[in-house]
Scaffold this active site. Sequence first.
Site: not given
Length: 379
Positions: A96, A99, A101, A103, A139, A281, A284
């Site tokens: 992505d 963003s 991070n 996780w 979120y 991005d 999405t």
Amino acid sequence: MKRLVLLLLVLLDLGQAHGLLHRVPLRRHPSLRKKLRARGQLSEFWKSQNLDMIQFTETCTMDQSANEPLINYLDMEYFGTISIGSPPQNFTVIFDTGSSNLWVPSVYCTSSACKTHTRFYPSQSNTYSMVGSQFSIQYGTGSLSGIIGADQVSVEGLTVVGQRFGESVTEPGQTFVDAEFDGILGLGYPSLAVGGVTPVFDNMMAQNLVDVPMFSVYMSSDPEGGAGSELIFGGYDHSHFSGSLNWVPVTKQGYWQIALDAIQVGGTVMFCSQGCQAIVDTGTSLITGPPDKIKQLQEAIGAQPMDGEYAVECVNLNVMPDVTFTINGVPYTLQPTAYTLLDFVDGMQFCSSGFQGLDIQPPAGPLWILGISLIERWK
């Protein structure tokens, strides 16, 4: 497709793509939005989350780095595999650019979403170390929270040592329960990372794992799982495009933010006549913009409100206008079959608009989001 892939490539650092290319296969799956719609549960999902996608105006500000518009992930369709720890534990993730991070779910997570996905077991890794600091990403439908750990992270033969990542302990509501991915690997800039964590790709560069400080993404519209789609670390593959690349400067290093020259609908400039800002991005399939502008755009393409979102008549695609985004003087034209999403509900075709209102308000003004995986194959 040859032109759409350039929307991400224009963001890469200038240079030559010489050296070893590290290829990460990407798999295409039906998005969560499609799965919910096929089961007749999408409009109920909007209601349960107190979301109205026709009037979606949640404000996300650039100075709140932990704020992510979760709704984007309902539309993600391309996933890859990474491993964490030694011996390796495999996870399906979104790569992505929206963003920064990494996780994955923790074994200590008791949320419903964690029970349906692969969880990380720190006790089973010989290379794991506990950092212990907490992390939280806000979120639109709740917060994902947990602790920070460190371990080796491997992506198709590239192994980053000492990578800090989030182990989620709570995940919001039912949102992730049916998602095809376990976690997210962010490819944005370090300034966007929650908790000051260094992103995976930045560590790849720091640890000299790639010959060229560059990555690229190719997303195929092949109907059989997007065959041939891949993320490449260390350069790009010339065979994935024709012509020359359009290099565009990044205007702000957080998201991959660039300047848009103009947006035309049917050959007429409707938006950004004086220029505006956008982010690219991979997280999405949608193209989003300021809600008031998106409402005008929906009207211009003939989209009508239906079950909490915008839909178009599938039979009208041949008379709907093209939408063109001009970037660094080069026009990228989307035909109606590219900016609409095709689904089948009860055996009938359903065509929804790939545009959505989302209010992201950095100091310089609202941003458009160019969703890279807005690709559909029509027969």
